[in-house]
Design a protein around this motif. Structure first.
Motif, PDB file in Angstrom:
ATOM      1  N   PHE A 131      14.544   4.805   1.846  1.00 23.18           N
ATOM      2  CA  PHE A 131      15.651   4.150   2.534  1.00 23.18           C
ATOM      3  C   PHE A 131      15.928   2.753   1.988  1.00 23.18           C
ATOM      4  O   PHE A 131      16.490   1.921   2.680  1.00 23.18           O
ATOM      5  CB  PHE A 131      15.364   4.098   4.042  1.00 23.18           C
ATOM      6  N   ARG A 132      15.562   2.503   0.746  1.00 18.85           N
ATOM      7  CA  ARG A 132      15.702   1.162   0.170  1.00 18.85           C
ATOM      8  C   ARG A 132      17.140   0.676   0.145  1.00 18.85           C
ATOM      9  O   ARG A 132      17.382  -0.518   0.168  1.00 18.85           O
ATOM     10  CB  ARG A 132      15.077   1.103  -1.213  1.00 18.85           C
ATOM     11  N   TRP A 188      11.287  -4.291   1.655  1.00 15.71           N
ATOM     12  CA  TRP A 188      10.130  -4.911   1.008  1.00 15.71           C
ATOM     13  C   TRP A 188       9.020  -5.142   2.019  1.00 15.71           C
ATOM     14  O   TRP A 188       7.844  -5.017   1.689  1.00 15.71           O
ATOM     15  CB  TRP A 188      10.512  -6.214   0.305  1.00 15.71           C
ATOM     16  N   VAL A 189       9.379  -5.457   3.265  1.00 16.16           N
ATOM     17  CA  VAL A 189       8.383  -5.684   4.304  1.00 16.16           C
ATOM     18  C   VAL A 189       7.694  -4.364   4.645  1.00 16.16           C
ATOM     19  O   VAL A 189       6.469  -4.303   4.755  1.00 16.16           O
ATOM     20  CB  VAL A 189       9.032  -6.302   5.568  1.00 16.16           C
ATOM     21  N   LEU A 190       8.471  -3.315   4.782  1.00 19.13           N
ATOM     22  CA  LEU A 190       7.924  -1.996   5.074  1.00 19.13           C
ATOM     23  C   LEU A 190       7.030  -1.536   3.925  1.00 19.13           C
ATOM     24  O   LEU A 190       5.937  -0.999   4.149  1.00 19.13           O
ATOM     25  CB  LEU A 190       9.068  -1.004   5.305  1.00 19.13           C
ATOM     26  N   PHE A 191       7.469  -1.766   2.697  1.00 20.38           N
ATOM     27  CA  PHE A 191       6.671  -1.396   1.525  1.00 20.38           C
ATOM     28  C   PHE A 191       5.357  -2.179   1.506  1.00 20.38           C
ATOM     29  O   PHE A 191       4.285  -1.604   1.304  1.00 20.38           O
ATOM     30  CB  PHE A 191       7.471  -1.658   0.240  1.00 20.38           C
ATOM     31  N   ALA A 192       5.422  -3.489   1.730  1.00 15.65           N
ATOM     32  CA  ALA A 192       4.211  -4.327   1.732  1.00 15.65           C
ATOM     33  C   ALA A 192       3.256  -3.922   2.838  1.00 15.65           C
ATOM     34  O   ALA A 192       2.040  -3.840   2.629  1.00 15.65           O
ATOM     35  CB  ALA A 192       4.591  -5.801   1.858  1.00 15.65           C
ATOM     36  N   GLY A 228       0.770  -6.649  11.138  1.00 16.89           N
ATOM     37  CA  GLY A 228       1.578  -7.101  12.273  1.00 16.89           C
ATOM     38  C   GLY A 228       2.567  -8.178  11.885  1.00 16.89           C
ATOM     39  O   GLY A 228       3.734  -8.157  12.291  1.00 16.89           O
ATOM     40  N   ALA A 229       2.122  -9.130  11.051  1.00 18.75           N
ATOM     41  CA  ALA A 229       3.016 -10.197  10.599  1.00 18.75           C
ATOM     42  C   ALA A 229       4.154  -9.632   9.749  1.00 18.75           C
ATOM     43  O   ALA A 229       5.311 -10.052   9.894  1.00 18.75           O
ATOM     44  CB  ALA A 229       2.230 -11.245   9.816  1.00 18.75           C
ATOM     45  N   LEU A 230       3.842  -8.681   8.883  1.00 16.50           N
ATOM     46  CA  LEU A 230       4.881  -8.069   8.050  1.00 16.50           C
ATOM     47  C   LEU A 230       5.882  -7.277   8.886  1.00 16.50           C
ATOM     48  O   LEU A 230       7.088  -7.342   8.652  1.00 16.50           O
ATOM     49  CB  LEU A 230       4.248  -7.174   6.981  1.00 16.50           C
TER      50      LEU A 230
END
Length: 186
Positions: free
Chosen positions: A113-114, A121-125, A160-162
């Protein structure tokens, strides 16, 4: 739809941060308490994903990914709560498996879903951190409850932070009235 996704991310991120703080503040916690804490965290995370899967409109693959993650998280939570007398080795295997599966799903969703997400990028990280923590727990389950609590605590804080960063970014795009779908660059 963006508002529901944002609140689901806030619930998941907050649960991860709380779990991470508890795991790091009380690293000498017994395996029983750690299993119960993990169970509650995974259950909240799984239920948030299931709720999102059934409330979302649109892409069936995205809903299926949320539903799969939700079922796995809920199952891991039930096992953690229902079987709290587990040994440190079994707890490491359970949490490691959950982290690898959910992390892989997050990476897949970020890639898939990029072009539709503003926070891919947050989901990937978050997915990469999850897989790394899971593999670390699988490769060294013999290190004991204290080390497991520390690895899990750091992983939960970073994850959690991401996730909260993704919610904040989603909130910003919704407030600015930007569309969710981006134009594809050639």
């Amino acid at each position: 739809m963006r508002r529901q996704l944002m609140w689901m991310l806030v619930a998941r991120g907050t649960a991860a941060l709380l779990f991470g703080v508890v795991a790091l503040v009380w690293p000498g916690v017994t395996v029983l308490a750690l299993a119960l804490l993990f169970g509650v965290y995974a259950l909240v995370d799984g239920l948030a994903l299931l709720t999102s899967a059934f409330r979302r409109q649109g892409d069936a693959a995205h809903r299926a990914a949320h539903a799969t993650g939700g079922v796995l998280g809920t199952a891991a939570g039930v096992v953690g709560i229902g079987w709290p007398g587990v040994t440190a080795f079994a707890l490491a295997a359970l949490i490691g498996a959950w982290a690898v599966v959910t992390g892989t799903a997050e990476v897949w969703a970020a890639v898939r879903f990029r072009h539709e997400l503003h926070h891919e990028w947050v989901l990937f990280a978050a997915g990469v951190v999850s897989v790394a923590a899971g593999v670390l727990l699988w490769t060294r389950p013999d290190v004991g409850a204290l080390a497991i609590a520390q690895v899990i605590g750091v992983y939960a804080l970073v994850s959690g932070a991401l996730v909260l960063a993704g919610a904040r970014r989603l909130r910003g795009t919704a407030a600015a009235g930007r569309p969710v779908r981006r134009a594809r660059h050639a």
